[in-house]
Design a protein around this motif. Structure first.
Motif, PDB file in Angstrom:
ATOM      1  N   ALA A  10      20.106 -76.330 -14.012  1.00 33.22           N
ATOM      2  CA  ALA A  10      19.080 -76.075 -15.020  1.00 33.22           C
ATOM      3  C   ALA A  10      17.774 -75.613 -14.399  1.00 33.22           C
ATOM      4  N   THR A  11      17.122 -74.667 -15.059  1.00 34.38           N
ATOM      5  CA  THR A  11      15.775 -74.255 -14.664  1.00 34.38           C
ATOM      6  C   THR A  11      14.782 -75.279 -15.194  1.00 34.38           C
ATOM      7  N   ARG A  12      13.512 -75.099 -14.862  1.00 34.01           N
ATOM      8  CA  ARG A  12      12.485 -76.010 -15.383  1.00 34.01           C
ATOM      9  C   ARG A  12      12.422 -75.920 -16.908  1.00 34.01           C
ATOM     10  N   VAL A  43      18.073 -72.836  -5.157  1.00 36.24           N
ATOM     11  CA  VAL A  43      17.542 -71.547  -5.581  1.00 36.24           C
ATOM     12  C   VAL A  43      18.687 -70.643  -6.036  1.00 36.24           C
ATOM     13  N   ILE A  44      18.626 -70.242  -7.297  1.00 39.39           N
ATOM     14  CA  ILE A  44      19.624 -69.344  -7.885  1.00 39.39           C
ATOM     15  C   ILE A  44      18.863 -68.196  -8.534  1.00 39.39           C
ATOM     16  N   ASP A  45      19.209 -66.982  -8.164  1.00 36.60           N
ATOM     17  CA  ASP A  45      18.507 -65.803  -8.686  1.00 36.60           C
ATOM     18  C   ASP A  45      17.003 -65.919  -8.469  1.00 36.60           C
ATOM     19  N   ARG A  46      16.649 -66.410  -7.273  1.00 42.78           N
ATOM     20  CA  ARG A  46      15.243 -66.534  -6.852  1.00 42.78           C
ATOM     21  C   ARG A  46      14.425 -67.487  -7.731  1.00 42.78           C
ATOM     22  N   ALA A  47      15.099 -68.416  -8.419  1.00 39.49           N
ATOM     23  CA  ALA A  47      14.421 -69.428  -9.230  1.00 39.49           C
ATOM     24  C   ALA A  47      15.006 -70.796  -8.913  1.00 39.49           C
TER      25      ALA A  47
END
Length: 211
Positions: A10-12, A43-47
């Protein structure tokens, strides 16, 4: 949200949506990671992404530890008095503060009880609106609503149908703009307070009956 080897990352933004807490709270938890044991990201796809299962388990433990002192001093209370009084909270977080099920907040959006505060901020989503309220508003509501300071969060005694505060808002709007058509007033109220124009037309009709 990404799924890798059967696990969700999950992202933020995903964490905010999943937990119901604000961006500020989630950012503060990451800032204090050295002391609170916050899980490390990938880090996935620079996020940055977090293992959702791992993060959720950690977050629940962290939340319980943070609320433990208050629970010991006032075991019957379900109202969370911690946090920034002026922090804007989405519905799920509002439920956490009041110690009620999130469905109660959804119900309040349709039939608000007496004293239920107007939203401090309304976010327009693709198919609906999301109402934000501050902790200060929720604390004041709990203080003025018998039962919210005790376990269960439900006033004692027989329940009566509370007046809809939106009817008063509609009446004031009609009085302030006597030259506007009811449909125009409904559109203005929907834009200011959230909700559909159709709903506000119904409320305006009720306000005109009681005027």
């Amino acid at each position: 949200m990404h799924t890798i080897d059967g696990r969700q990352w999950a992202t933020r933004e995903d964490l905010i949506e999943s937990s119901g807490y604000s961006r500020t709270t989630i950012a503060d938890l990451w800032r204090d990671r050295e002391t609170n044991g916050h899980p490390q990201p990938r880090v996935i796809d620079r996020a940055m992404h977090w293992d959702l299962e791992e993060w959720t388990h950690w977050f629940e433990q962290h939340r319980q530890q943070a609320s433990a002192p208050a629970s010991r001093s006032a075991p019957a209370s379900r109202v969370d008095r911690s946090g920034d009084p002026d922090e804007l909270l989405p519905p799920a977080a509002q439920a956490r503060v009041l110690g009620v099920d999130p469905s109660r907040i959804t119900q309040y959006g349709k039939k608000p009880p007496e004293g239920w505060p107007a939203p401090a901020h309304v976010e327009q989503l693709a198919t609906r609106t999301r109402e934000y309220r501050t902790r200060r508003q929720l604390w004041q509501f709990a203080d003025n609503s018998p039962g919210f300071g005790t376990a269960g969060g439900r006033p004692s005694g027989p329940t009566a149908k509370a007046p809809d505060p939106r009817v008063r808002q509609a009446a004031l709007a009609l009085k302030a703009a006597p030259d506007m058509k009811p449909g125009e007033v409904a559109a203005a109220l929907a834009q200011q307070h959230g909700g559909s124009v159709h709903t506000w037309k119904r409320i305006i009709t009720e306000a005109r009956k009681t005027a």
